[in-house]
Design a protein around this motif. Structure first.
Motif, mmCIF file in Angstrom:
data_model
loop_
_atom_site.group_PDB
_atom_site.id
_atom_site.type_symbol
_atom_site.label_atom_id
_atom_site.label_comp_id
_atom_site.label_asym_id
_atom_site.label_seq_id
_atom_site.Cartn_x
_atom_site.Cartn_y
_atom_site.Cartn_z
ATOM 1 N N ASN A 108 -20.092 -71.405 66.964
ATOM 2 C CA ASN A 108 -20.158 -72.818 66.566
ATOM 3 C C ASN A 108 -19.604 -73.692 67.683
ATOM 4 O O ASN A 108 -19.016 -73.191 68.650
ATOM 5 N N SER A 109 -19.786 -74.977 67.562
ATOM 6 C CA SER A 109 -19.364 -75.911 68.609
ATOM 7 C C SER A 109 -18.151 -76.741 68.205
ATOM 8 O O SER A 109 -17.731 -77.625 68.960
ATOM 9 N N LYS A 110 -17.572 -76.451 67.040
ATOM 10 C CA LYS A 110 -16.500 -77.299 66.508
ATOM 11 C C LYS A 110 -15.105 -76.724 66.700
ATOM 12 O O LYS A 110 -14.195 -77.407 67.153
ATOM 13 N N LEU A 159 -18.875 -76.523 57.971
ATOM 14 C CA LEU A 159 -19.732 -76.309 59.137
ATOM 15 C C LEU A 159 -21.191 -76.167 58.721
ATOM 16 O O LEU A 159 -21.507 -75.495 57.742
ATOM 17 N N ILE A 179 -24.316 -74.348 59.387
ATOM 18 C CA ILE A 179 -24.645 -73.092 60.056
ATOM 19 C C ILE A 179 -26.129 -72.793 59.922
ATOM 20 O O ILE A 179 -26.667 -72.718 58.810
ATOM 21 N N LEU A 188 -28.955 -76.876 67.836
ATOM 22 C CA LEU A 188 -27.553 -76.759 68.218
ATOM 23 C C LEU A 188 -27.170 -77.823 69.249
ATOM 24 O O LEU A 188 -26.086 -78.409 69.201
ATOM 25 N N ASP A 229 -24.129 -77.077 63.458
ATOM 26 C CA ASP A 229 -22.917 -76.854 64.258
ATOM 27 C C ASP A 229 -22.849 -75.455 64.839
ATOM 28 O O ASP A 229 -22.210 -75.243 65.879
ATOM 29 N N GLY A 230 -23.478 -74.497 64.151
ATOM 30 C CA GLY A 230 -23.358 -73.121 64.585
ATOM 31 C C GLY A 230 -24.463 -72.253 64.035
ATOM 32 O O GLY A 230 -25.412 -72.734 63.392
ATOM 33 N N GLN A 231 -24.331 -70.945 64.258
ATOM 34 C CA GLN A 231 -25.333 -69.984 63.816
ATOM 35 C C GLN A 231 -24.690 -68.608 63.823
ATOM 36 O O GLN A 231 -23.554 -68.441 64.265
ATOM 37 N N GLN A 280 -23.007 -73.749 72.591
ATOM 38 C CA GLN A 280 -21.998 -73.306 71.644
ATOM 39 C C GLN A 280 -20.705 -73.011 72.397
ATOM 40 O O GLN A 280 -20.727 -72.414 73.473
#
Length: 346
Positions: free
Chosen positions: A159-161, A173, A175, A206, A212-214, A230
């Motif tokens: 994720n990027s947070k 989040l 996802i 993304l 925000d993520g995967q 990410q």
């Protein structure tokens, strides 16, 4: 002149004898498609398709030709699977999301933390459970199943947070998931907002903050260059979701017994090759160290936190399977878990 002419004719005959097995004598063609770039030293499906092509063409003496169509050239997963049904395309290495469109019970296999390691996973999908699953897929969909390949291994969360050290950190989040009910439900169980996005659109989603993520295995994160968009990767090993390699059944039935043996054996060797490539990537500087070098921050939750992930995911998923897939889902889940227990004891 006669000598020259004879030599020329002889040379021409030799030429045709040498090239005819691979160029002129191909009586059957297998169009084989997969989602990823054709980079056989970096991508499992590329390695699988390259090995399959080599074995089939060489052992059939050119009677069967294999044409590889990588990177979704023939369409998205649904479209390509439909083309295999129609016989326009002979074979496809489908992701869990691709096969689940036609065989929804495939989602049941995504019980979190069910598989403890690769050895057990391979025993389960190559053994009697895999044979049972293949037969059920064939009866319900009409496809011929060649085997269960590996997308990239066990899933991790990016994720990027923020770093994810507990289930609490998942809350809120967005996802990205495949369009698989169990994947979506798992993220809900953890308090995240599941957002299905097609693989071809994941990077952009993304990058732009649509999600925000995967979650995906490390080789897939590398293939998709997701490290560019990410910041954090959390090592959870929470899921193992194999590809399902299908073939048009009518085409398969046109093959002679000898040709079927060649195709079956080639698929088996190809699947092992894909798994081997993934393990090399994961065990070398091309795996996690490459993600760190690219700037990603790696963290692993504590054993207590992972146990919380496991407990919440397992209890919630079994209830979801019962509610969503009823008796069929529970039966398949029980067979799957029993096969895992038996494989772990061997």
């Amino acid at each position: 002149m006669k000598v020259i002419r004879r030599c020329a004719i002889l040379a021409l005959v030799c030429f045709f004898l040498m090239v005819s097995p691979t160029v002129f004598a191909a009586e059957k063609v297998i169009k084989l498609s997969h989602l990823n770039p054709q980079q056989p030293f970096e991508v499992a499906t590329a390695a699988m398709s390259a090995v399959f092509k080599n074995i089939v063409e060489s052992e059939s003496n050119g009677a069967i030709k294999v044409e590889i169509y990588p990177a979704g050239q023939l369409g998205n997963e649904r479209e390509t699977m439909e083309q295999v049904q129609l016989g326009v395309v002979q074979s496809y290495i489908a992701s869990a999301g691709g096969i689940a469109i036609f065989y929804p019970l495939y989602s049941v296999l995504d019980i979190p933390f069910a598989l403890p390691n690769y050895e057990v996973a391979w025993k389960v999908f190559d053994g009697s459970f895999g044979q049972y699953l293949a037969k059920d897929i064939e009866e319900k969909t009409g496809y011929k199943v060649l085997g269960f390949g590996e997308s990239g291994g066990f899933f991790q969360i990016t994720n990027s947070k923020r770093p994810i050290n507990s289930v609490e950190d998942m809350k809120g989040l967005k996802i990205r998931t495949m369009t698989i009910p169990t994947h979506e439900e798992l993220m809900r169980l953890y308090g995240a907002a599941p957002t299905p996005v097609a693989w071809a659109e994941v990077y952009t989603a993304l990058q732009t903050g649509v999600v925000d993520g995967q979650h995906n295995p490390i080789p897939i994160i590398l293939t998709g260059r997701l490290y560019e968009v990410q910041k954090y990767i959390t090592i959870t090993n929470h899921m193992y979701s194999p590809y399902c390699w299908v073939m048009n059944r009518d085409f398969y039935n046109t093959l002679s017994d000898h040709e079927k043996e060649i195709v079956d054996r080639a698929a088996t060797v190809a699947i092992v090759s894909g798994r081997g490539l993934n393990r090399i990537i994961e065990a070398s500087d091309k795996g996690l160290p490459a993600l760190i070098q690219a700037g990603m921050v790696v963290n692993t939750p504590s054993p207590e936190a992972l146990e919380e992930f496991r407990r919440i995911g397992r209890e919630g998923m079994m209830k979801f399977i019962e509610n969503r897939f009823k008796d069929e889902g529970i039966t398949l889940a029980q067979k799957f878990l029993q096969a895992i227990d038996e494989a772990a004891m061997k």
